[in-house]
Design a protein around this motif. Structure first.
Motif, PDB file in Angstrom:
ATOM      1  N   GLU A  28       0.835  -1.199   0.000  1.00 47.56           N
ATOM      2  CA  GLU A  28       0.000   0.000   0.000  1.00 47.56           C
ATOM      3  C   GLU A  28       0.875   1.257   0.000  1.00 47.56           C
ATOM      4  OE1 GLU A  28      -3.812   1.623   2.536  1.00 47.56           O
ATOM      5  OE2 GLU A  28      -2.145   0.776   3.674  1.00 47.56           O
ATOM      6  N   ILE A  29       0.436   2.285  -0.722  1.00 47.07           N
ATOM      7  CA  ILE A  29       1.081   3.596  -0.655  1.00 47.07           C
ATOM      8  C   ILE A  29       0.140   4.538   0.085  1.00 47.07           C
ATOM      9  CG2 ILE A  29       2.041   5.545  -1.933  1.00 47.07           C
ATOM     10  CD1 ILE A  29       2.675   3.678  -4.223  1.00 47.07           C
ATOM     11  N   VAL A  30       0.635   5.116   1.168  1.00 43.73           N
ATOM     12  CA  VAL A  30      -0.126   6.073   1.966  1.00 43.73           C
ATOM     13  C   VAL A  30       0.598   7.416   1.907  1.00 43.73           C
ATOM     14  CG1 VAL A  30      -0.998   6.661   4.256  1.00 43.73           C
ATOM     15  CG2 VAL A  30      -1.000   4.275   3.497  1.00 43.73           C
ATOM     16  N   ALA A  31      -0.144   8.487   1.631  1.00 43.46           N
ATOM     17  CA  ALA A  31       0.434   9.826   1.559  1.00 43.46           C
ATOM     18  C   ALA A  31       0.236  10.553   2.886  1.00 43.46           C
ATOM     19  CB  ALA A  31      -0.214  10.631   0.436  1.00 43.46           C
ATOM     20  N   LEU A 199      -0.448   8.631  -6.574  1.00 40.12           N
ATOM     21  CA  LEU A 199       0.224   7.388  -6.207  1.00 40.12           C
ATOM     22  C   LEU A 199      -0.480   6.643  -5.077  1.00 40.12           C
ATOM     23  CD1 LEU A 199       3.938   8.623  -6.235  1.00 40.12           C
ATOM     24  CD2 LEU A 199       2.927   6.981  -7.820  1.00 40.12           C
ATOM     25  N   ALA A 200      -1.062   7.379  -4.142  1.00 42.37           N
ATOM     26  CA  ALA A 200      -1.541   6.782  -2.889  1.00 42.37           C
ATOM     27  C   ALA A 200      -2.972   6.276  -3.001  1.00 42.37           C
ATOM     28  CB  ALA A 200      -1.444   7.804  -1.763  1.00 42.37           C
ATOM     29  N   SER A 201      -3.263   5.254  -2.203  1.00 47.58           N
ATOM     30  CA  SER A 201      -4.649   4.797  -2.054  1.00 47.58           C
ATOM     31  C   SER A 201      -5.312   5.455  -0.850  1.00 47.58           C
ATOM     32  CB  SER A 201      -4.698   3.278  -1.906  1.00 47.58           C
ATOM     33  OG  SER A 201      -3.954   2.861  -0.770  1.00 47.58           O
ATOM     34  N   ARG A 202      -4.519   5.802   0.147  1.00 50.30           N
ATOM     35  CA  ARG A 202      -5.033   6.498   1.329  1.00 50.30           C
ATOM     36  C   ARG A 202      -4.143   7.691   1.630  1.00 50.30           C
ATOM     37  NH1 ARG A 202      -4.810   4.469   6.081  1.00 50.30           N
ATOM     38  NH2 ARG A 202      -3.384   2.744   5.689  1.00 50.30           N
ATOM     39  N   ALA A 203      -4.698   8.641   2.397  1.00 49.01           N
ATOM     40  CA  ALA A 203      -3.943   9.839   2.747  1.00 49.01           C
ATOM     41  C   ALA A 203      -4.272  10.268   4.165  1.00 49.01           C
ATOM     42  CB  ALA A 203      -4.249  10.979   1.775  1.00 49.01           C
ATOM     43  N   CYS A 204      -3.306  10.925   4.768  1.00 46.42           N
ATOM     44  CA  CYS A 204      -3.464  11.510   6.097  1.00 46.42           C
ATOM     45  C   CYS A 204      -2.980  12.945   6.018  1.00 46.42           C
ATOM     46  CB  CYS A 204      -2.658  10.710   7.120  1.00 46.42           C
ATOM     47  SG  CYS A 204      -2.683  11.386   8.791  1.00 46.42           S
ATOM     48  N   VAL A 205      -3.781  13.874   6.498  1.00 47.38           N
ATOM     49  CA  VAL A 205      -3.416  15.293   6.476  1.00 47.38           C
ATOM     50  C   VAL A 205      -3.059  15.726   7.890  1.00 47.38           C
ATOM     51  CG1 VAL A 205      -4.145  17.634   5.902  1.00 47.38           C
ATOM     52  CG2 VAL A 205      -4.954  15.696   4.525  1.00 47.38           C
ATOM     53  N   LEU A 206      -1.852  16.251   8.028  1.00 43.79           N
ATOM     54  CA  LEU A 206      -1.345  16.681   9.334  1.00 43.79           C
ATOM     55  C   LEU A 206      -1.439  18.204   9.432  1.00 43.79           C
ATOM     56  CD1 LEU A 206      -0.031  15.000  11.655  1.00 43.79           C
ATOM     57  CD2 LEU A 206       2.177  15.826  10.830  1.00 43.79           C
ATOM     58  N   GLN A 207      -1.861  18.665  10.589  1.00 42.71           N
ATOM     59  CA  GLN A 207      -1.980  20.099  10.823  1.00 42.71           C
ATOM     60  C   GLN A 207      -1.554  20.397  12.259  1.00 42.71           C
ATOM     61  OE1 GLN A 207      -6.014  21.655  11.051  1.00 42.71           O
ATOM     62  NE2 GLN A 207      -5.412  23.419   9.840  1.00 42.71           N
ATOM     63  N   ARG A 208      -0.483  21.179  12.384  1.00 40.04           N
ATOM     64  CA  ARG A 208       0.026  21.550  13.703  1.00 40.04           C
ATOM     65  C   ARG A 208       0.248  20.335  14.590  1.00 40.04           C
ATOM     66  NH1 ARG A 208      -4.025  26.764  14.628  1.00 40.04           N
ATOM     67  NH2 ARG A 208      -3.254  27.957  12.846  1.00 40.04           N
ATOM     68  N   GLY A 209       0.821  19.304  13.984  1.00 40.80           N
ATOM     69  CA  GLY A 209       1.196  18.117  14.735  1.00 40.80           C
ATOM     70  C   GLY A 209       0.081  17.160  15.048  1.00 40.80           C
ATOM     71  N   ARG A 210      -1.110  17.413  14.523  1.00 34.41           N
ATOM     72  CA  ARG A 210      -2.248  16.543  14.774  1.00 34.41           C
ATOM     73  C   ARG A 210      -2.881  16.118  13.456  1.00 34.41           C
ATOM     74  NH1 ARG A 210      -3.437  17.018  20.219  1.00 34.41           N
ATOM     75  NH2 ARG A 210      -2.681  18.929  21.225  1.00 34.41           N
ATOM     76  N   THR A 211      -3.532  14.967  13.467  1.00 32.30           N
ATOM     77  CA  THR A 211      -4.230  14.499  12.275  1.00 32.30           C
ATOM     78  C   THR A 211      -5.493  15.323  12.073  1.00 32.30           C
ATOM     79  OG1 THR A 211      -3.402  12.246  12.589  1.00 32.30           O
ATOM     80  CG2 THR A 211      -5.306  12.522  11.142  1.00 32.30           C
ATOM     81  N   ALA A 212      -5.532  16.062  10.951  1.00 30.40           N
ATOM     82  CA  ALA A 212      -6.697  16.877  10.634  1.00 30.40           C
ATOM     83  C   ALA A 212      -7.712  16.111   9.809  1.00 30.40           C
ATOM     84  CB  ALA A 212      -6.263  18.138   9.875  1.00 30.40           C
ATOM     85  N   TRP A 213      -7.226  15.123   9.048  1.00 33.68           N
ATOM     86  CA  TRP A 213      -8.119  14.329   8.191  1.00 33.68           C
ATOM     87  C   TRP A 213      -7.389  13.074   7.772  1.00 33.68           C
ATOM     88  CZ3 TRP A 213      -8.180  12.088   3.409  1.00 33.68           C
ATOM     89  CH2 TRP A 213      -9.423  11.743   2.874  1.00 33.68           C
ATOM     90  N   SER A 214      -8.115  11.972   7.607  1.00 32.33           N
ATOM     91  CA  SER A 214      -7.547  10.761   7.028  1.00 32.33           C
ATOM     92  C   SER A 214      -8.649  10.005   6.307  1.00 32.33           C
ATOM     93  CB  SER A 214      -6.892   9.873   8.095  1.00 32.33           C
ATOM     94  OG  SER A 214      -7.872   9.383   9.002  1.00 32.33           O
ATOM     95  N   GLY A 215      -8.261   9.322   5.235  1.00 35.55           N
ATOM     96  CA  GLY A 215      -9.243   8.584   4.460  1.00 35.55           C
ATOM     97  C   GLY A 215      -8.706   8.236   3.086  1.00 35.55           C
ATOM     98  N   ALA A 216      -9.598   7.950   2.174  1.00 36.79           N
ATOM     99  CA  ALA A 216      -9.214   7.547   0.829  1.00 36.79           C
ATOM    100  C   ALA A 216      -8.620   8.724   0.062  1.00 36.79           C
ATOM    101  CB  ALA A 216     -10.426   6.998   0.083  1.00 36.79           C
ATOM    102  N   ALA A 217      -7.521   8.480  -0.652  1.00 39.10           N
ATOM    103  CA  ALA A 217      -6.908   9.528  -1.460  1.00 39.10           C
ATOM    104  C   ALA A 217      -7.884  10.050  -2.505  1.00 39.10           C
ATOM    105  CB  ALA A 217      -5.634   9.008  -2.123  1.00 39.10           C
ATOM    106  N   GLN A 218      -8.743   9.167  -2.999  1.00 39.69           N
ATOM    107  CA  GLN A 218      -9.721   9.582  -4.003  1.00 39.69           C
ATOM    108  C   GLN A 218     -10.629  10.691  -3.473  1.00 39.69           C
ATOM    109  OE1 GLN A 218      -9.995   8.344  -7.298  1.00 39.69           O
ATOM    110  NE2 GLN A 218     -11.294  10.162  -7.450  1.00 39.69           N
ATOM    111  N   THR A 219     -10.944  10.657  -2.185  1.00 38.50           N
ATOM    112  CA  THR A 219     -11.781  11.695  -1.594  1.00 38.50           C
ATOM    113  C   THR A 219     -11.116  13.059  -1.705  1.00 38.50           C
ATOM    114  OG1 THR A 219     -12.738  10.104  -0.044  1.00 38.50           O
ATOM    115  CG2 THR A 219     -12.957  12.437   0.509  1.00 38.50           C
TER     116      THR A 219
END
Length: 233
Positions: A28-31, A199-219
């Motif tokens: 899996e590729i995760v961004a 490239l990724a199937s899933r992604a995680c968005v970091l903001q100020r050291g915390r997870t702001a969002w995570s889910g499918a890259a397609q979203t």
């Protein structure tokens, strides 16, 4: 294959990552995305064992990485391609590869180098050249080859495209796809979000050291306002 639970990281006495969770499965590729200063590079360094982790747990295939030095982290199956494609400039490309292969038994070093050169045949003619003489793209190829030498279970790539021409980026992106197809989990930290989300199937968005969002890259591809909002907040 990579499991991160409630990871916290402090640098200079200041908490920069707070309760970070992440999973990266085999193949899996995760961004991992976010603005500058969000804590992405601190997470990379903490995973690599290059800086101390605070609270939390990191494991590869169930093997805990807490307290392990960088070489031991690599032996456990997690390899890092750091930001900036830095090499030992005074050493040849071949010696840079040999230096990275020190985690392997001696008899396995040259076969491992031969194997990664099949992934990067462009480097065959450069083996005797010094690291400093290479182009940025060639340096990044060497850094990726170094990380792949020990057949990692998880590959973490920090800023794949930084400073590189689009043609080189496409070449390296294909390598990441092949690495994942071979069953390696890939965590990609990338400012060029279009590339990362392609490239990724899933992604995680970091903001100020915390997870702001995570889910499918397609979203995020379909709803770019989610990502834009995190960068502008």
């Amino acid at each position: 294959m990579l499991e991160v639970r409630q990871l916290s990281v402090s640098r200079g006495g200041k908490a920069v990552v707070h309760g970070f969770d992440l999973d990266v499965a085999a193949g899996e590729i995760v961004a991992l995305l976010g603005p500058n200063g969000a804590g992405k590079s601190s997470i990379v360094l903490a995973l690599a064992g290059a800086i101390a982790r605070g609270q939390g747990r990191v494991s590869v295939n169930g093997v805990a990485l807490e307290g392990l030095a960088p070489d031991a982290v690599r032996r456990a199956g997690l390899a890092i391609v750091p930001e900036g494609h830095h090499l030992l400039g005074s050493l040849s490309v071949h010696d840079n590869l040999r230096a990275a292969a020190m985690v392997l038994p001696g008899a396995e070093v040259e076969p491992a180098i031969a194997r990664v050169l099949k992934t990067f045949p462009e480097l065959e003619a450069k083996l005797a050249q010094s690291g400093r003489s290479l182009s940025g793209g060639q340096k990044q190829m060497v850094c990726m080859a170094q990380a792949l030498l020990a057949r990692p279970k998880v590959l973490v790539v920090d800023e794949l495209s930084l400073g590189l021409a689009p043609l080189v980026v496409r070449r390296l992106a294909e390598v990441l796809r092949q690495v994942a197809a071979d069953g390696v989990g890939v965590l990609l930290i990338e400012q060029f979000t279009t590339l990362a989300l392609t490239l990724a199937s899933r992604a995680c968005v970091l903001q100020r050291g915390r997870t702001a969002w995570s889910g499918a890259a397609q979203t995020l591809r379909d709803q770019p306002e989610i990502l834009h909002g995190s960068y502008l907040a």
